[in-house]
Design a protein around this motif. Sequence first.
Motif, PDB file in Angstrom:
ATOM      1  N   PRO A   1       5.622 -17.588  -7.571  1.00 41.38           N
ATOM      2  CA  PRO A   1       5.581 -18.372  -8.814  1.00 41.38           C
ATOM      3  C   PRO A   1       6.285 -17.712  -9.997  1.00 41.38           C
ATOM      4  CG  PRO A   1       3.428 -18.312  -7.774  1.00 41.38           C
ATOM      5  CD  PRO A   1       4.282 -17.297  -7.057  1.00 41.38           C
ATOM      6  N   LYS A   2       6.716 -16.466  -9.847  1.00 39.50           N
ATOM      7  CA  LYS A   2       7.455 -15.790 -10.917  1.00 39.50           C
ATOM      8  C   LYS A   2       8.936 -15.611 -10.572  1.00 39.50           C
ATOM      9  CE  LYS A   2       3.518 -13.306 -12.889  1.00 39.50           C
ATOM     10  NZ  LYS A   2       2.990 -11.992 -13.329  1.00 39.50           N
ATOM     11  N   ASP A   3       9.419 -16.402  -9.640  1.00 42.69           N
ATOM     12  CA  ASP A   3      10.828 -16.338  -9.254  1.00 42.69           C
ATOM     13  C   ASP A   3      11.668 -17.039 -10.329  1.00 42.69           C
ATOM     14  OD1 ASP A   3      13.333 -16.413  -8.127  1.00 42.69           O
ATOM     15  OD2 ASP A   3      12.698 -17.236  -6.202  1.00 42.69           O
ATOM     16  N   ALA A   4      11.977 -16.301 -11.383  1.00 44.18           N
ATOM     17  CA  ALA A   4      12.662 -16.879 -12.547  1.00 44.18           C
ATOM     18  C   ALA A   4      14.055 -17.384 -12.188  1.00 44.18           C
ATOM     19  CB  ALA A   4      12.745 -15.846 -13.669  1.00 44.18           C
ATOM     20  N   ARG A   5      14.770 -16.653 -11.345  1.00 46.10           N
ATOM     21  CA  ARG A   5      16.134 -17.065 -10.999  1.00 46.10           C
ATOM     22  C   ARG A   5      16.151 -18.441 -10.339  1.00 46.10           C
ATOM     23  NH1 ARG A   5      21.141 -14.669 -10.412  1.00 46.10           N
ATOM     24  NH2 ARG A   5      22.517 -15.648  -8.878  1.00 46.10           N
TER      25      ARG A   5
ATOM     26  N   LEU B   1      17.361 -24.203 -10.605  1.00 44.31           N
ATOM     27  CA  LEU B   1      16.845 -25.538 -10.309  1.00 44.31           C
ATOM     28  C   LEU B   1      16.860 -26.396 -11.572  1.00 44.31           C
ATOM     29  CD1 LEU B   1      15.568 -27.564  -8.368  1.00 44.31           C
ATOM     30  CD2 LEU B   1      13.336 -26.544  -8.883  1.00 44.31           C
ATOM     31  N   ALA B   2      16.372 -25.835 -12.670  1.00 42.51           N
ATOM     32  CA  ALA B   2      16.389 -26.560 -13.949  1.00 42.51           C
ATOM     33  C   ALA B   2      17.815 -26.889 -14.364  1.00 42.51           C
ATOM     34  CB  ALA B   2      15.699 -25.723 -15.024  1.00 42.51           C
TER      35      ALA B   2
ATOM     36  N   GLU C   1      10.763 -24.994 -19.231  1.00 42.01           N
ATOM     37  CA  GLU C   1       9.529 -24.563 -19.888  1.00 42.01           C
ATOM     38  C   GLU C   1       8.690 -23.694 -18.953  1.00 42.01           C
ATOM     39  OE1 GLU C   1       8.749 -24.526 -22.823  1.00 42.01           O
ATOM     40  OE2 GLU C   1       9.424 -26.292 -23.919  1.00 42.01           O
ATOM     41  N   ARG C   2       8.725 -23.994 -17.680  1.00 38.49           N
ATOM     42  CA  ARG C   2       8.009 -23.165 -16.707  1.00 38.49           C
ATOM     43  C   ARG C   2       8.709 -21.811 -16.524  1.00 38.49           C
ATOM     44  NH1 ARG C   2       6.316 -25.250 -10.615  1.00 38.49           N
ATOM     45  NH2 ARG C   2       5.525 -23.246  -9.832  1.00 38.49           N
ATOM     46  N   TYR C   3      10.025 -21.820 -16.655  1.00 36.73           N
ATOM     47  CA  TYR C   3      10.815 -20.600 -16.494  1.00 36.73           C
ATOM     48  C   TYR C   3      10.602 -19.597 -17.637  1.00 36.73           C
ATOM     49  CZ  TYR C   3      15.048 -17.851 -17.395  1.00 36.73           C
ATOM     50  OH  TYR C   3      15.921 -16.839 -17.724  1.00 36.73           O
TER      51      TYR C   3
END
Length: 240
Positions: free
Chosen positions: A91-95, A100-101, A118-120
Amino acid sequence: CILITMVMCHDNDEEYQHFLAERLIRNHRGVRFSREMHNICDVPMDRRMDWPAFRLIHNRKYKAAQSRADRSHQRLELAERCFPPRIEADPKDARSMFYLAGTYFDCGRFETARDWFERYMPVSEWPHERYQAAMLLTQCYINLGDLLNARATMSRHLVDNWRRAEGWILLGDIAVAEFDWRQAEWWYKCATLKEQPVDPLFVEVPAHTWEPHYKLYRTYQALQENQKAAMKGALASLEG
């Protein structure tokens, strides 16, 4: 591993974006690329070097319009197949969230892109990428008519990459949307002071050349300050 400048062009040959990318890599059995999409070379940071003077130009002018449209659809399908499982596993896979966004943004699906950006934001640890996400999130809010959140997002994240001009221009655009011409003038003036930087992520060429001058030209027209408008119009033509 040597990172060189990738130059992205519009169909009319106009350069619109620069960024550093891994393109010169030693042929060695220990060198591998990871990830199915937007992959990265698994080379330690101390084995990397930037060579920004070396430019590789990416020009799509010879690609048919239908081919480009098909490619956009393929990219969205691939992103939806590759990134959600990675995010579910971490869930912390920012890349994965960032790309995706960004794919949803490129396809004009601004509500979905907004939600992923916003989740990123809370999990991102890389200021350069977070600045890029803030620009796209700001544009999502603008396209959705939410100027308050657009202004708050871009203002908050200018500090992530203060050398760049795009954020200042976006804040000027928000002021224009609110008919606050003097505030728009201030933001666009700030943007004209920013030189085009070398950056690992997607530097917008117009924002660092003609665009802020052109937007000042339009601002001074609205303020009926014709002499200033003429000066900025001439500068925009020169820089373009």
